[in-house]
Structure formats: structure tokens, C-alpha cells
Write a protein that holds these residues in place. Structure first.
Motif, PDB file in Angstrom:
ATOM      1  N   LYS B  45       0.824  -1.209   0.000  1.00  0.00           N
ATOM      2  CA  LYS B  45       0.000   0.000   0.000  1.00  0.00           C
ATOM      3  C   LYS B  45       0.863   1.265   0.000  1.00  0.00           C
ATOM      4  N   SER B  46       1.808   1.316   0.934  1.00  0.00           N
ATOM      5  CA  SER B  46       2.637   2.525   1.017  1.00  0.00           C
ATOM      6  C   SER B  46       3.502   2.677  -0.226  1.00  0.00           C
ATOM      7  N   SER B  47       4.001   1.569  -0.736  1.00  0.00           N
ATOM      8  CA  SER B  47       4.817   1.645  -1.953  1.00  0.00           C
ATOM      9  C   SER B  47       3.997   2.252  -3.090  1.00  0.00           C
ATOM     10  N   PRO B  85       2.303  11.166   5.048  1.00  0.00           N
ATOM     11  CA  PRO B  85       2.998   9.882   5.007  1.00  0.00           C
ATOM     12  C   PRO B  85       2.631   8.998   6.201  1.00  0.00           C
ATOM     13  N   GLN B  86       2.957   7.730   6.075  1.00  0.00           N
ATOM     14  CA  GLN B  86       2.612   6.786   7.149  1.00  0.00           C
ATOM     15  C   GLN B  86       3.256   7.199   8.476  1.00  0.00           C
ATOM     16  N   LEU B  87       4.538   7.618   8.400  1.00  0.00           N
ATOM     17  CA  LEU B  87       5.232   8.058   9.611  1.00  0.00           C
ATOM     18  C   LEU B  87       5.401   9.575   9.540  1.00  0.00           C
ATOM     19  N   LEU B 161      -3.365  10.004   1.938  1.00  0.00           N
ATOM     20  CA  LEU B 161      -3.257   9.809   3.387  1.00  0.00           C
ATOM     21  C   LEU B 161      -2.896   8.362   3.667  1.00  0.00           C
ATOM     22  N   ASP B 162      -1.663   8.150   4.144  1.00  0.00           N
ATOM     23  CA  ASP B 162      -1.216   6.786   4.425  1.00  0.00           C
ATOM     24  C   ASP B 162      -1.463   6.485   5.900  1.00  0.00           C
ATOM     25  N   GLU B 163      -2.468   5.701   6.171  1.00  0.00           N
ATOM     26  CA  GLU B 163      -2.882   5.378   7.546  1.00  0.00           C
ATOM     27  C   GLU B 163      -3.039   6.631   8.401  1.00  0.00           C
ATOM     28  N   PRO B 164      -3.988   7.482   8.011  1.00  0.00           N
ATOM     29  CA  PRO B 164      -4.093   8.772   8.714  1.00  0.00           C
ATOM     30  C   PRO B 164      -4.428   8.652  10.191  1.00  0.00           C
TER      31      PRO B 164
HETATM   32 MG   LIG Z   1       2.305   1.187   4.785  1.00  0.00          MG
END
Ligand SMILES: [Mg+2]
Ligand SMILES: Nc1ncnc2c1ncn2[C@@H]1O[C@H](COP(=O)(O)OP(=O)(O)OP(=O)(O)O)[C@@H](O)[C@H]1O
Lengths: 267, 306
Positions: B45-47, B85-87, B161-164
Motif C-alpha cells: 500500500k505505502s509503496s 505519510p505513514q510516519l 493519506l497513508d494510515e491517517p
Molecule cells: Mg504502509
């Protein structure tokens, strides 16, 4: 050709925004200012202890044109070059590495329209600013101590900027190659070796031939020669060669830094 | 789709060395849509999000964002995106407000415009009273809100939004949902990843389930449930030592999990009655409407939050 490519891709506003970020970070507390101040005093202390102190033992020295000068006059321009170098390096090694690896500052920036080369240019401009503050202050000290004339000091200033530019760019490139903090020991050692053996404390002409060849290939040597030539009021065509060396170093450093930033952060 | 899609991917692949993180996916996201990626850890997903965000170049395949090619027009595309981003990667050397104004400057906004926008956003994510604080002492939820505010700074056409809401408490999550809902109403296109089924059902018009770098299902939350699941699910728990699996055969699709058994059925109450008629005595019984969680379980063999 190269400049045409650069002009099409580099936005001064975005480079300015990267510099602006660092100006904002200055307000982050007194720690940074302390580091800033200590960076200025280091070369001044060397000038006083070695230039003046050891100078009293050494006496006088003969310059390239045959003029005989006090030892402090010989050492001072070298300390100026060192101050330009360390000002730029402290910004583009430790601080740059931290922003790249730990604070994720550049990762955040590269998600915006800002490009890796623009990050590198902005960081370099910032390092130059720090370097310029050091060299400006050092030149004031030199003039006050009668080690150079005001007129020549004005000519030396841009040369010192070029020194900061070249070391800043290469420092940045080196930082992108670092694996961790332990690698910085190498950088510190290298920097100290340059500091000792770049014609800083004695004329390179007095070195053994082999060492001399090595030294003449290193960047601080060219910086010292350039700065010393101007500070002593001895401009010559040879100085252009030293300036050319530093310009090439700047371009190479920038190119490597931008490419490595992209490799590391845009996978 | 008559309108030009904001995102269009064909056979999109991302490899890291010989490892394939994204393995040939096709996507289309229309303007104004809220689109979600679901999938277990490492699904890619993040990629995928990073490729859409033009910070990571596809290994192969075709990708068009806002009608442009990331390889050629990356900077122009990024100028119209908002990325969370996720982080979190907020700037630790700057205050909350400066994080917003400084970021605005990267988009070429004037100082005055950046300041005004920062003030709007501080209100939008309710961080006004922390505006002068540095980032570090903020709580996780506050940092997340600031990261999302930062993603809005350029008034983006497309927000990634990556895992907001990962790691947020329920209150903070609901605040964020409400904010994202408002963005949607204003016509902003949202693309998000999540591990929360309720989040996907609340926010997404359409979603894909990814697993092992591939898309294994696609549709609206309702249609996915309709396709891959029965309308109701019965959750049965049995006392230790009782293995009821054989006795349940024929009542519905049986899915034995370590701690409970799921029965997929059209009519939950009838199924429970049948369980009792067969003389089985579960220690607890729960009849509920089936959810995306069940779809996910069926498709990937895993629960979402493990
Ligand atoms: Mg991810
Ligand atoms: N820069 C990288 N280098 C090498 N491998 C990577 C890199 N980025 C991601 N991967 C690998 O690609 C796979 C997919 O990672 P990705 O981050 O896209 O998963 P994800 O679906 O976002 O998972 P999660 O739900 O845990 O966030 C993982 O196996 C991961 O280890």
C-alpha cells in the motif's frame, strides 16, 4: 548548456524556501548559537597561539615575491581559509546528515515541488551564509591586528566565500555517503590533516617533495594559496587556477549530493 | 468514466532489488472520489502511495497523475498534491505554526499567504492553542493532525493519506474523519490506506484490497460485502475443549478462528436456532451484520489488525 538545463529546472523561490527553513530553525534555541560562536573562536585562538605566540620564536618569513613578513601575517590568511572551510563543513556534515537521516527533513521537503538539487543548493547557500559570517568577522580581526589592509580584505572576502562554497558542496556529498555517525570520525580526522598540512603553518616549498605533491592536490592548499595571495596583496594569474579548482570542486560536490539525495530518499 | 481520471495506473510495478512490492496493479481514481487501499502489513500500500505521490519512480508500468507523467512532471504534480505519510516527518526544529508556514513556502506561496493559510489550518485541526509549541512535546494524535494540516497547505486537488488515523484515540479519529469528510464535500479527491474497516466504510466510495502486491478485490464497501460475504455473520464461542466444527456443517460457510467460529449466513437468527437444535451449546453467541472485516478475512486469510 549546463546552465541552460539548470535555469530551466531550478527555482530560486524553492531554493530560498529551503534556506528560509534553516533561518526559522535558528530560533529553535541557544544551543545552535553556542555552536555557531565556538566555530568562530577556534581559528582566532589558533591565530593568537600559533601566529603570534609561536611567531615570536619563528621571527620573520620570506614570501613568494621576496618580501619578508612577520609569521602572523603568513598564518592569518590560512586561518581565514580554515575558518571558511570549517564554517561550511559544520553545516553540511553534522547538521545536513542529521536532517537527512534522522529528522526526515529532506524526506518531507521532497514530497513538495522542491527537487533534490534545490535542496542541495539551499543547504549550500545556508552553509555559505555561516561561512561568510565567520570569515567576515575574522577579516575584521585581521585588519584590526594589522595583518592585512582594508582594501585587500575586501578582495579576500569573495575568495573566502568561494572556499566555503567548495567545502560546503563536498561536505554535503560526503554526508550523503556516510553510513552512520562513526564515519564522521574519518571526516574529522581528514579535516584536521588538511588543517595541519596545507601550507598553513609553513610554506609548502619547505615540505619534502613527495608530501608536497600530495598537498598540492588537496583543496585546503588551493584555498590557502588563493586567500594568502590576495591578503598579501599579490594577485596573479596563478590565483585563477586555485579558483578554478574550487569551482570544479563545488560543481562536483553539488552534483553528487543531489544525486545521492535522490537515490536515498526517492526509492 | 467520462471525466479524465486523476490517477490512472496500468500494470504498475515496484521492485526493491529482486523483491516485488507492487506486482502489476491497475487503478483509476476519478475527481472527487474517496478511494481506499486495504491490505495486510507488507501488501504494498505505502509503496503504491509513494509512487502516486511522485517520490518513488515505478519500476515498470504506466502511471498518470492529474493527466501528467511523474517521470517528467514530478514537481508540477507534487505542487497539486497533499501528502500525509505513514510516519510523521514534521520538522523538529520548528514550531507548530512554522511547520505550516515553512511548508507553504516550498510550494512557492508568498509569506503573507503562507501565514494566512497556517492560521486557517490551525483552526481546522484544532491546534491553535499549541501554535507556538515545538513539535516534539505534542501527543501522537496532535502530530498526526498537524501532518494532515500540513498536507492541506497548498489547497491540493488530490490528498494522499497513508494510515491517517493509526494510533489515534477514538475521539481524535472521529475529529479527523469529520475533517476529511468536509474536504470531500468541497470536492477534494482523497486516496487513503487504512487498517480500520470502519474507517474504510465511513470514508471511501470505493476501495481495493491488496495482498502480496496485487489487487485481490475492488468495489464499494457495500458491493464488496455483497460479493464476498453473506449479509449476516454469527460469532460463536465454545467452552475450552469443545470442538464443534463438524457439528456446524451445512448451516452456512464455517470459518474457525483460534478463539471463535464464524458462521456466514443470510439469516443469523435462523442459524442460531439450528445450532441449538443440533444440541450444540456455545458459551456466547453474537449475531451481526457482516462487515468489510469479514471480506478482508475471506480474501487474505488474515485479520486486519494483528
Ligand atoms: Mg504502509
Ligand atoms: N525502500 C524499500 N526497500 C526495500 N524494501 C521495501 C522498501 N519499501 C518497502 N519495501 C518492502 O515492500 C513491501 C511492501 O511494503 P509497503 O510499505 O508498501 O507495505 P504496506 O502495505 O504499506 O504495509 P503496512 O500496512 O505495514 O504499512 C514490504 O515487504 C517492504 O519490506
Amino acid at each position: 548548456m549546463v546552465s541552460a538545463v539548470l535555469a530551466a529546472r531550478v527555482s530560486p523561490a524553492r531554493v530560498g524556501a529551503v534556506v528560509g527553513r534553516n533561518v526559522g530553525a535558528l530560533r529553535s534555541g541557544p544551543a545552535y548559537w553556542l555552536v555557531l560562536a565556538s566555530g568562530f573562536f577556534e581559528p582566532v585562538l589558533y591565530l593568537l597561539s600559533i601566529g603570534v605566540g609561536v611567531g615570536a620564536l619563528v621571527g620573520e618569513l620570506r614570501l613568494a615575491d621576496g618580501r619578508v613578513v612577520e609569521y602572523a601575517v603568513f598564518v592569518a590568511p590560512a586561518m581565514l581559509a580554515v575558518s571558511a572551510m570549517s564554517g561550511a563543513l559544520s553545516e553540511t556534515t553534522f547538521n545536513f546528515f542529521f536532517k537527512m537521516k534522522y529528522a526526515k527533513t529532506f524526506e518531507a521537503i521532497l514530497a513538495t515541488p522542491v527537487r533534490p538539487l534545490e535542496v542541495a543548493l539551499g543547504e549550500l547557500a545556508w552553509a555559505m551564509t555561516r561561512s561568510a559570517v565567520y570569515t567576515g568577522a575574522f577579516l575584521v580581526v585581521m585588519v584590526a591586528m594589522g595583518l592585512t589592509r582594508v582594501g585587500w580584505a575586501l578582495a579576500v572576502f569573495p575568495a573566502a566565500l568561494l572556499v566555503g562554497l567548495a567545502f560546503g558542496a563536498v561536505g554535503m556529498a560526503v554526508s550523503t555517503l556516510m553510513r552512520g555517525w562513526q564515519d564522521f570520525d574519518l571526516v574529522t580526522t581528514g579535516q584536521f590533516a588538511l588543517f595541519l598540512f596545507s601550507g598553513t603553518f609553513s610554506p609548502v616549498g619547505d615540505y619534502p617533495p613527495v608530501l608536497r605533491v600530495v598537498v598540492e592536490a588537496t583543496p585546503l592548499f588551493h584555498s590557502v594559496e588563493l586567500v594568502r595571495g590576495l591578503a598579501a596583496g599579490l594577485p596573479g594569474w596563478g590565483l585563477l587556477g586555485h579558483a578554478g579548482y574550487l569551482l570544479a570542486m563545488t560543481a562536483a560536490g553539488l552534483w553528487v549530493a543531489a544525486r545521492r539525495l535522490e537515490r536515498a530518499l526517492c526509492r | 468514466m467520462s471525466e479524465q481520471p486523476l490517477i490512472r495506473a496500468r500494470g504498475l510495478v515496484k521492485r526493491f532489488g529482486d523483491f516485488t512490492a507492487v506486482d502489476g496493479i491497475d487503478l483509476e481514481v476519478a475527481p472527487g472520489e474517496a478511494f481506499g487501499f486495504l491490505g495486510p502489513n507488507g501488501a504494498g500500500k505505502s509503496s503504491t502511495m509513494r509512487m502516486i505521490g511522485c517520490v518513488s519512480m515505478p519500476t515498470s508500468g504506466e502511471l498518470r497523475i492529474l493527466g501528467m507523467d511523474p517521470a517528467r512532471d514530478g514537481a508540477r504534480i507534487r505542487g497539486r498534491l497533499g501528502v500525509c505519510p505513514q510516519l510523521d516527518n514534521l520538522d523538529p526544529d520548528l514550531s507548530v505554526r512554522e511547520n505550516l508556514t515553512t511548508y507553504a513556502r516550498y510550494f512557492g506561496m508568498s509569506r503573507a499567504r503562507a501565514r494566512a493559510r497556517a492560521e486557517e489550518l490551525l483552526d481546522f485541526v484544532q491546534l491553535r492553542d499549541r501554535a507556538a509549541s515545538r513539535v516534539e512535546p505534542l501527543s501522537g494524535g496532535m502530530k498526526r493532525r498537524l501532518t494532515i494540516a500540513r498536507a492541506m497547505v497548498n489547497d491540493p486537488d488530490l490528498v494522499l493519506l497513508d494510515e491517517p488515523t493509526t494510533g489515534l484515540d477514538p475521539q481524535a479519529r472521529h475529529l479527523l474523519w469529520e475533517r476529511l469528510f468536509r474536504l470531500r464535500q468541497r470536492g477534494t479527491t482523497l486516496v487513503l490506506t487504512t487498517h480500520y474497516m470502519d474507517e474504510a466504510e465511513q470514508l471511501c466510495d470505493r476501495l481495493v484490497v491488496m495482498d502480496g502486491g496485487r489487487i485481490v478485490a475492488e468495489g464499494s464497501p457495500r458491493s464488496l460485502i455483497g460479493t464476498y460475504c453473506t449479509p449476516e455473520v454469527v460469532e460463536l464461542r465454545f467452552p475450552d475443549g469443545v470442538d464443534p466444527a463438524g457439528g456446524l456443517e451445512g448451516i452456512g460457510r464455517v470459518d474457525p478462528l483460534p478463539d471463535r467460529v464464524l458462521l456466514y449466513t443470510g439469516d443469523g437468527d435462523a442459524a442460531v436456532a439450528e445450532v441449538h437444535r443440533r444440541g450444540l451449546v456455545p458459551s456466547s453467541v453474537l449475531v451481526r451484520r457482516s462487515s468489510l472485516e469479514d471480506v478482508f478475512l475471506k480474501l487474505t486469510g488474515r485479520t486486519l489488525v494483528d
